[in-house]
Design an enzyme around this catalytic site. Structure first.
Site, PDB file in Angstrom:
ATOM      1  N   SER A 152       0.857  -1.191   0.000  1.00  0.00           N
ATOM      2  CA  SER A 152       0.000   0.000   0.000  1.00  0.00           C
ATOM      3  C   SER A 152       0.888   1.234   0.000  1.00  0.00           C
ATOM      4  CB  SER A 152      -0.886   0.013   1.253  1.00  0.00           C
ATOM      5  OG  SER A 152      -1.521   1.273   1.422  1.00  0.00           O
ATOM      6  N   TYR A 184      -1.193  -0.621  10.226  1.00  0.00           N
ATOM      7  CA  TYR A 184      -1.366  -0.949   8.807  1.00  0.00           C
ATOM      8  C   TYR A 184      -0.137  -0.535   8.004  1.00  0.00           C
ATOM      9  CZ  TYR A 184      -3.719  -1.192   4.233  1.00  0.00           C
ATOM     10  OH  TYR A 184      -4.073  -1.500   2.951  1.00  0.00           O
TER      11      TYR A 184
END
Length: 244
Positions: free
Chosen positions: A141, A154
Site C-alpha cells: 500500500s 497498517y
C-alpha cells in the site's frame, strides 16, 4: 489430480480487490482458488461462483495461522498437483491514532497482513521450488511506502511487505520464482466507502488524476506482474499520481 492449467491461489479473494484480481486471472488456462477467512454458506458460495465464467475452488483458513497456511497450500497441491501463482491479498485495518492504539491492535493487524503474507509465501515457495517455477504477488500500500495518519499498524505491516517481497524475490530467483508487490492508493472499496464526502473530495483534489481508482486497476496490475516474466523484486504503485 495433476492439471495442465496454471493454478492460482488468491488470499482474501472473495471480495473487493481480491475478488477483482481472481476474476482478472480466471481464464480457460487457469484454475483459480479463492481463500476465505471464514466458512461460507451454500448461498454465498453459489453467489461467488456466479461471478466467474469458469469454476473456482474455495479454501477456508486464517493466513495468520501457520497451520492454516500450510493446510491451504497442501489442499491446492493435493487437488491440482501444482501451484503456479500466489496472490497475497488478505488483510485488515484497525485504524486509530498511535497514542490511542493498543499493542493488541498493532499486533493483530501485523499478524494478518505481514505474518499472513510470510506464512503463505513460505509454504507456496516450498511447492514452487520443487517445480522450479512460480509467481508471488503481494499487496502492499502507499501507506507502507509513505505512511498514513491513524494507520501505524497498517503502515508498518505494508512496509514490512515491501522488504519481504524483495527478500522473497532474491531467494526465489535461485529456482526461477518471481515475487513483486502492488501498492494501491485510494481505491474504491468497502473501506474507502466509509469515508465522508468531505474527505473523499480532499483526496480527489490531491490526486493528480482527480479520482479514486477502481479495483480493476489493481487487478490488471497484478495480472501484468503475473504475465511479465522479467520483473521481480519490484513494488508497483497504483495511485493516480498521489505519491509521485
Amino acid at each position: 489430480m495433476t492439471t495442465t492449467k496454471q493454478v492460482v491461489l488468491v488470499t482474501g479473494g472473495t471480495k473487493g480487490i481480491g475478488l477483482a484480481t481472481a476474476q482478472e486471472l480466471a481464464t480457460e488456462n487457469r484454475q483459480v482458488v479463492l481463500n476465505s477467512h471464514r466458512e461460507l454458506s451454500a448461498d454465498e458460495v453459489a453467489a461467488l461462483q456466479a461471478e466467474f465464467s469458469t469454476p473456482v475452488e474455495i479454501v477456508t483458513g486464517d493466513v495468520a495461522k501457520e497451520e492454516d497456511a500450510d493446510r491451504m497450500v497442501q489442499t491446492v497441491l493435493d487437488k491440482y498437483g501444482r501451484l503456479d501463482v500466489l496472490v497475497n491479498n488478505a488483510g485488515q485495518t484497525q485504524d486509530k491514532l498511535m497514542t490511542r492504539m493498543t499493542e493488541a491492535s498493532f499486533k493483530d493487524v501485523l499478524d494478518t497482513n505481514l505474518v499472513g503474507t510470510f506464512n503463505m509465501s513460505k509454504f507456496a515457495l516450498k511447492v514452487m521450488q520443487k517445480q522450479r517455477s512460480g509467481v508471488i504477488v503481494n499487496m502492499s500500500s502507499i501507506a507502507g511506502t509513505h505512511g498514513n495518519l491513524g494507520q501505524a499498524n497498517y503502515s508498518a505491516s505494508k512496509a514490512g511487505i515491501v522488504g519481504l517481497t524483495k527478500t522473497t524475490a532474491r531467494e526465489g530467483s535461485l529456482r526461477g520464482i518471481r515475487c513483486n508487490a502492488v501498492a494501491p492508493g485510494m481505491i474504491k472499496t468497502a473501506m474507502t466507502a466509509k469515508l465522508s464526502d468531505k474527505i473523499v473530495k480532499q483526496f480527489e483534489n490531491e490526486i493528480p488524476l482527480k479520482r479514486f481508482g477502481d479495483v480493476q486497476n489493481i487487478a490488471k496490475t497484478v495480472a501484468f506482474l503475473v504475465d511479465n516474466d522479467y520483473i521481480t523484486g519490484q513494488v508497483i504503485t497504483v495511485d493516480g499520481g498521489l505519491t509521485m
